[in-house]
Design an enzyme around this catalytic site. Structure first.
Site, PDB file in Angstrom:
ATOM      1  N   ASP A 242       0.827  -1.203   0.000  1.00  0.00           N
ATOM      2  CA  ASP A 242       0.000   0.000   0.000  1.00  0.00           C
ATOM      3  C   ASP A 242       0.866   1.259   0.000  1.00  0.00           C
ATOM      4  OD1 ASP A 242      -2.306  -1.603   0.141  1.00  0.00           O
ATOM      5  OD2 ASP A 242      -2.156  -1.710   2.318  1.00  0.00           O
ATOM      6  N   HIS A 269      -5.607  -3.534   5.318  1.00  0.00           N
ATOM      7  CA  HIS A 269      -5.041  -3.920   4.027  1.00  0.00           C
ATOM      8  C   HIS A 269      -6.125  -4.460   3.104  1.00  0.00           C
ATOM      9  CE1 HIS A 269      -1.933  -4.985   1.217  1.00  0.00           C
ATOM     10  NE2 HIS A 269      -2.185  -6.286   1.290  1.00  0.00           N
TER      11      HIS A 269
END
Length: 415
Positions: A242, A269
């Site tokens: 990310d 996530h």
């Protein structure tokens, strides 16, 4: 950022050395770094006979890295070698196990970790097809010894005396499949593997990649608790991808030098639980409301972007392997005594009311040394709203993982 070992050669951590800049503001790009003044005979086929604290301002083995290595490091190394010789090579001293090494993430991840001079042994485990992967990677002329392990009967041996365990095992996401859809299969896989970790290398750093990370990390924590060996400072959900995506997309959008960009990403996530804190971007840059919305949504849905682009042929395997290798290298540097290692990851946390939360942390020899709480200070109205919005979904994922871990024999019946 120099490590305590005088002979340490590290891949994957480049940053500016401006003494006026706080190390907390600097990105940790996955590049190449030579911080030893001693002789380096050969690494990855690149003959660098010495170095003088050379930092390459680009990502891991990119064209700029190789050019900079050739044009900058090697001439200096040759010049220094005229005055010094017979110095020791950097010492490889850590054992890494990859559980799921024959998969789409596991293969490129194994290759990247094989390139680290800090790794003395690389243990590759999978339920099938791992012998060929190990044979292939073992031909790379880097220090680590590669060993293969196949099937449940060899799982324990693959974990003996290991310092870092990386778990990419599981099924990949397919078109139309959410991370939650992966739960039924991957939860059982993670539980089984973590039980083996608890029995064979309870003090190791454990990196969870298997999705859905928001649930599999709590599963791992509960299993380790049941085994009496849980150390919350050494259990990590790998959310580095990310950050990698956020840095890349912001640099492209704002025409910034990528190596300088660092965007903290907090929360979880999956989907809206991924919250890039664009207001905390380093170096500081302004965003319009439209840019914030566009970038946030793209970062949150970047995995789907890859799944759709591959049209059923797989998910984000290569970028995930890159990001995971960066996090492994950061862990190895921390274990080796580098006192300047910061990464975002999903951990047991008191930063919010949620029991698990992704945020930026400082890593050390014992795992998480510090949670950087300041990243959640002074958020914009958009970020505060997004933070509150992600909490119910993340809480539900955490609870689902905990409930699974307490089911008899790990059997989960989906309702």
């Amino acid at each position: 950022m120099a490590a305590t070992s005088a002979n340490n050669l590290s891949i994957g951590s480049t940053m500016s050395f401006d003494p006026k800049v706080s190390p907390l503001s600097q990105p940790k790009a996955f590049g190449m770094r030579f911080n030893s003044k001693n002789c380096l005979k050969c690494f990855s086929g690149l003959k660098a006979v010495a170095s003088a604290s050379c930092e390459l301002e680009s990502s891991f083995l990119g064209k700029k890295s190789i050019r900079a290595l050739r044009d900058s490091c090697i001439p200096k190394a040759e010049q220094q070698n005229e005055n010094s010789s017979n110095n020791p090579q950097p010492e490889a001293s850590y054992k890494v196990a990859i559980l799921g090494a024959a998969g789409g993430i596991g293969q490129p991840l194994s290759l990247l970790i094989k390139m680290s001079p800090l790794v003395s042994a690389l243990h590759l485990y999978d339920i099938a097809n791992v012998k060929g992967v190990a044979a292939d990677i073992s031909h790379c002329n880097t220090p680590s010894q590669v060993l293969d392990f196949t099937g449940a009967s060899e799982l324990a041996d693959s974990l003996k005396d290991v310092d870092v365990v990386v778990i990419p095992a599981g099924v990949p996401r397919k078109p139309g499949m959410t991370r939650d859809d992966l739960f039924n299969i991957n939860a059982s896989i993670v539980r089984t593997l973590i039980e083996a970790v608890a029995d064979n290398c309870p003090d190791a750093f454990v990196h969870i990649i298997s999705n859905p990370v928001n649930s599999t990390v709590p599963i791992a924590a509960e299993v380790l608790k049941q085994k009496g060996v849980y150390n919350p400072k050494k259990l990590f959900g790998v959310t580095t991808l990310d950050v990698v995506r956020a840095n890349t997309f912001v640099a492209e959008k704002k025409n910034l030098k990528l190596i300088d960009v660092n965007v903290p990403v907090v929360g979880g996530h999956a989907g809206i639980t991924i919250l890039p804190l664009l207001s905390k971007t380093k170096p500081w840059v302004s965003f319009t409301d439209e840019e914030v919305q566009e970038l946030t949504v793209r970062i949150q849905n970047a995995g789907t972007e890859v799944v759709e682009a591959k049209a059923g042929a797989g998910s984000a395997t290569l970028s995930m392997a890159y990001a995971a290798a960066r996090f492994v290298e950061s862990s190895l540097r921390a274990l080796d005594g580098d006192g300047d290692v910061y990464e975002c990851c999903y951990i047991q946390s008191e930063l919010t009311e949620l029991p698990f939360f992704a945020s930026r942390v400082k890593l050390g020899r014992k795992g998480v040394e510090e949670v950087i709480s300041s990243d959640l200070h002074g958020l914009t109205a958009y970020e505060l709203t997004a933070l509150e919005a992600l909490k119910p979904e993340l809480e539900a994922s955490i609870e689902k993982g905990i409930m699974f871990a307490h089911k008899a024999n790990g059997v989960w019946i989906r309702v």
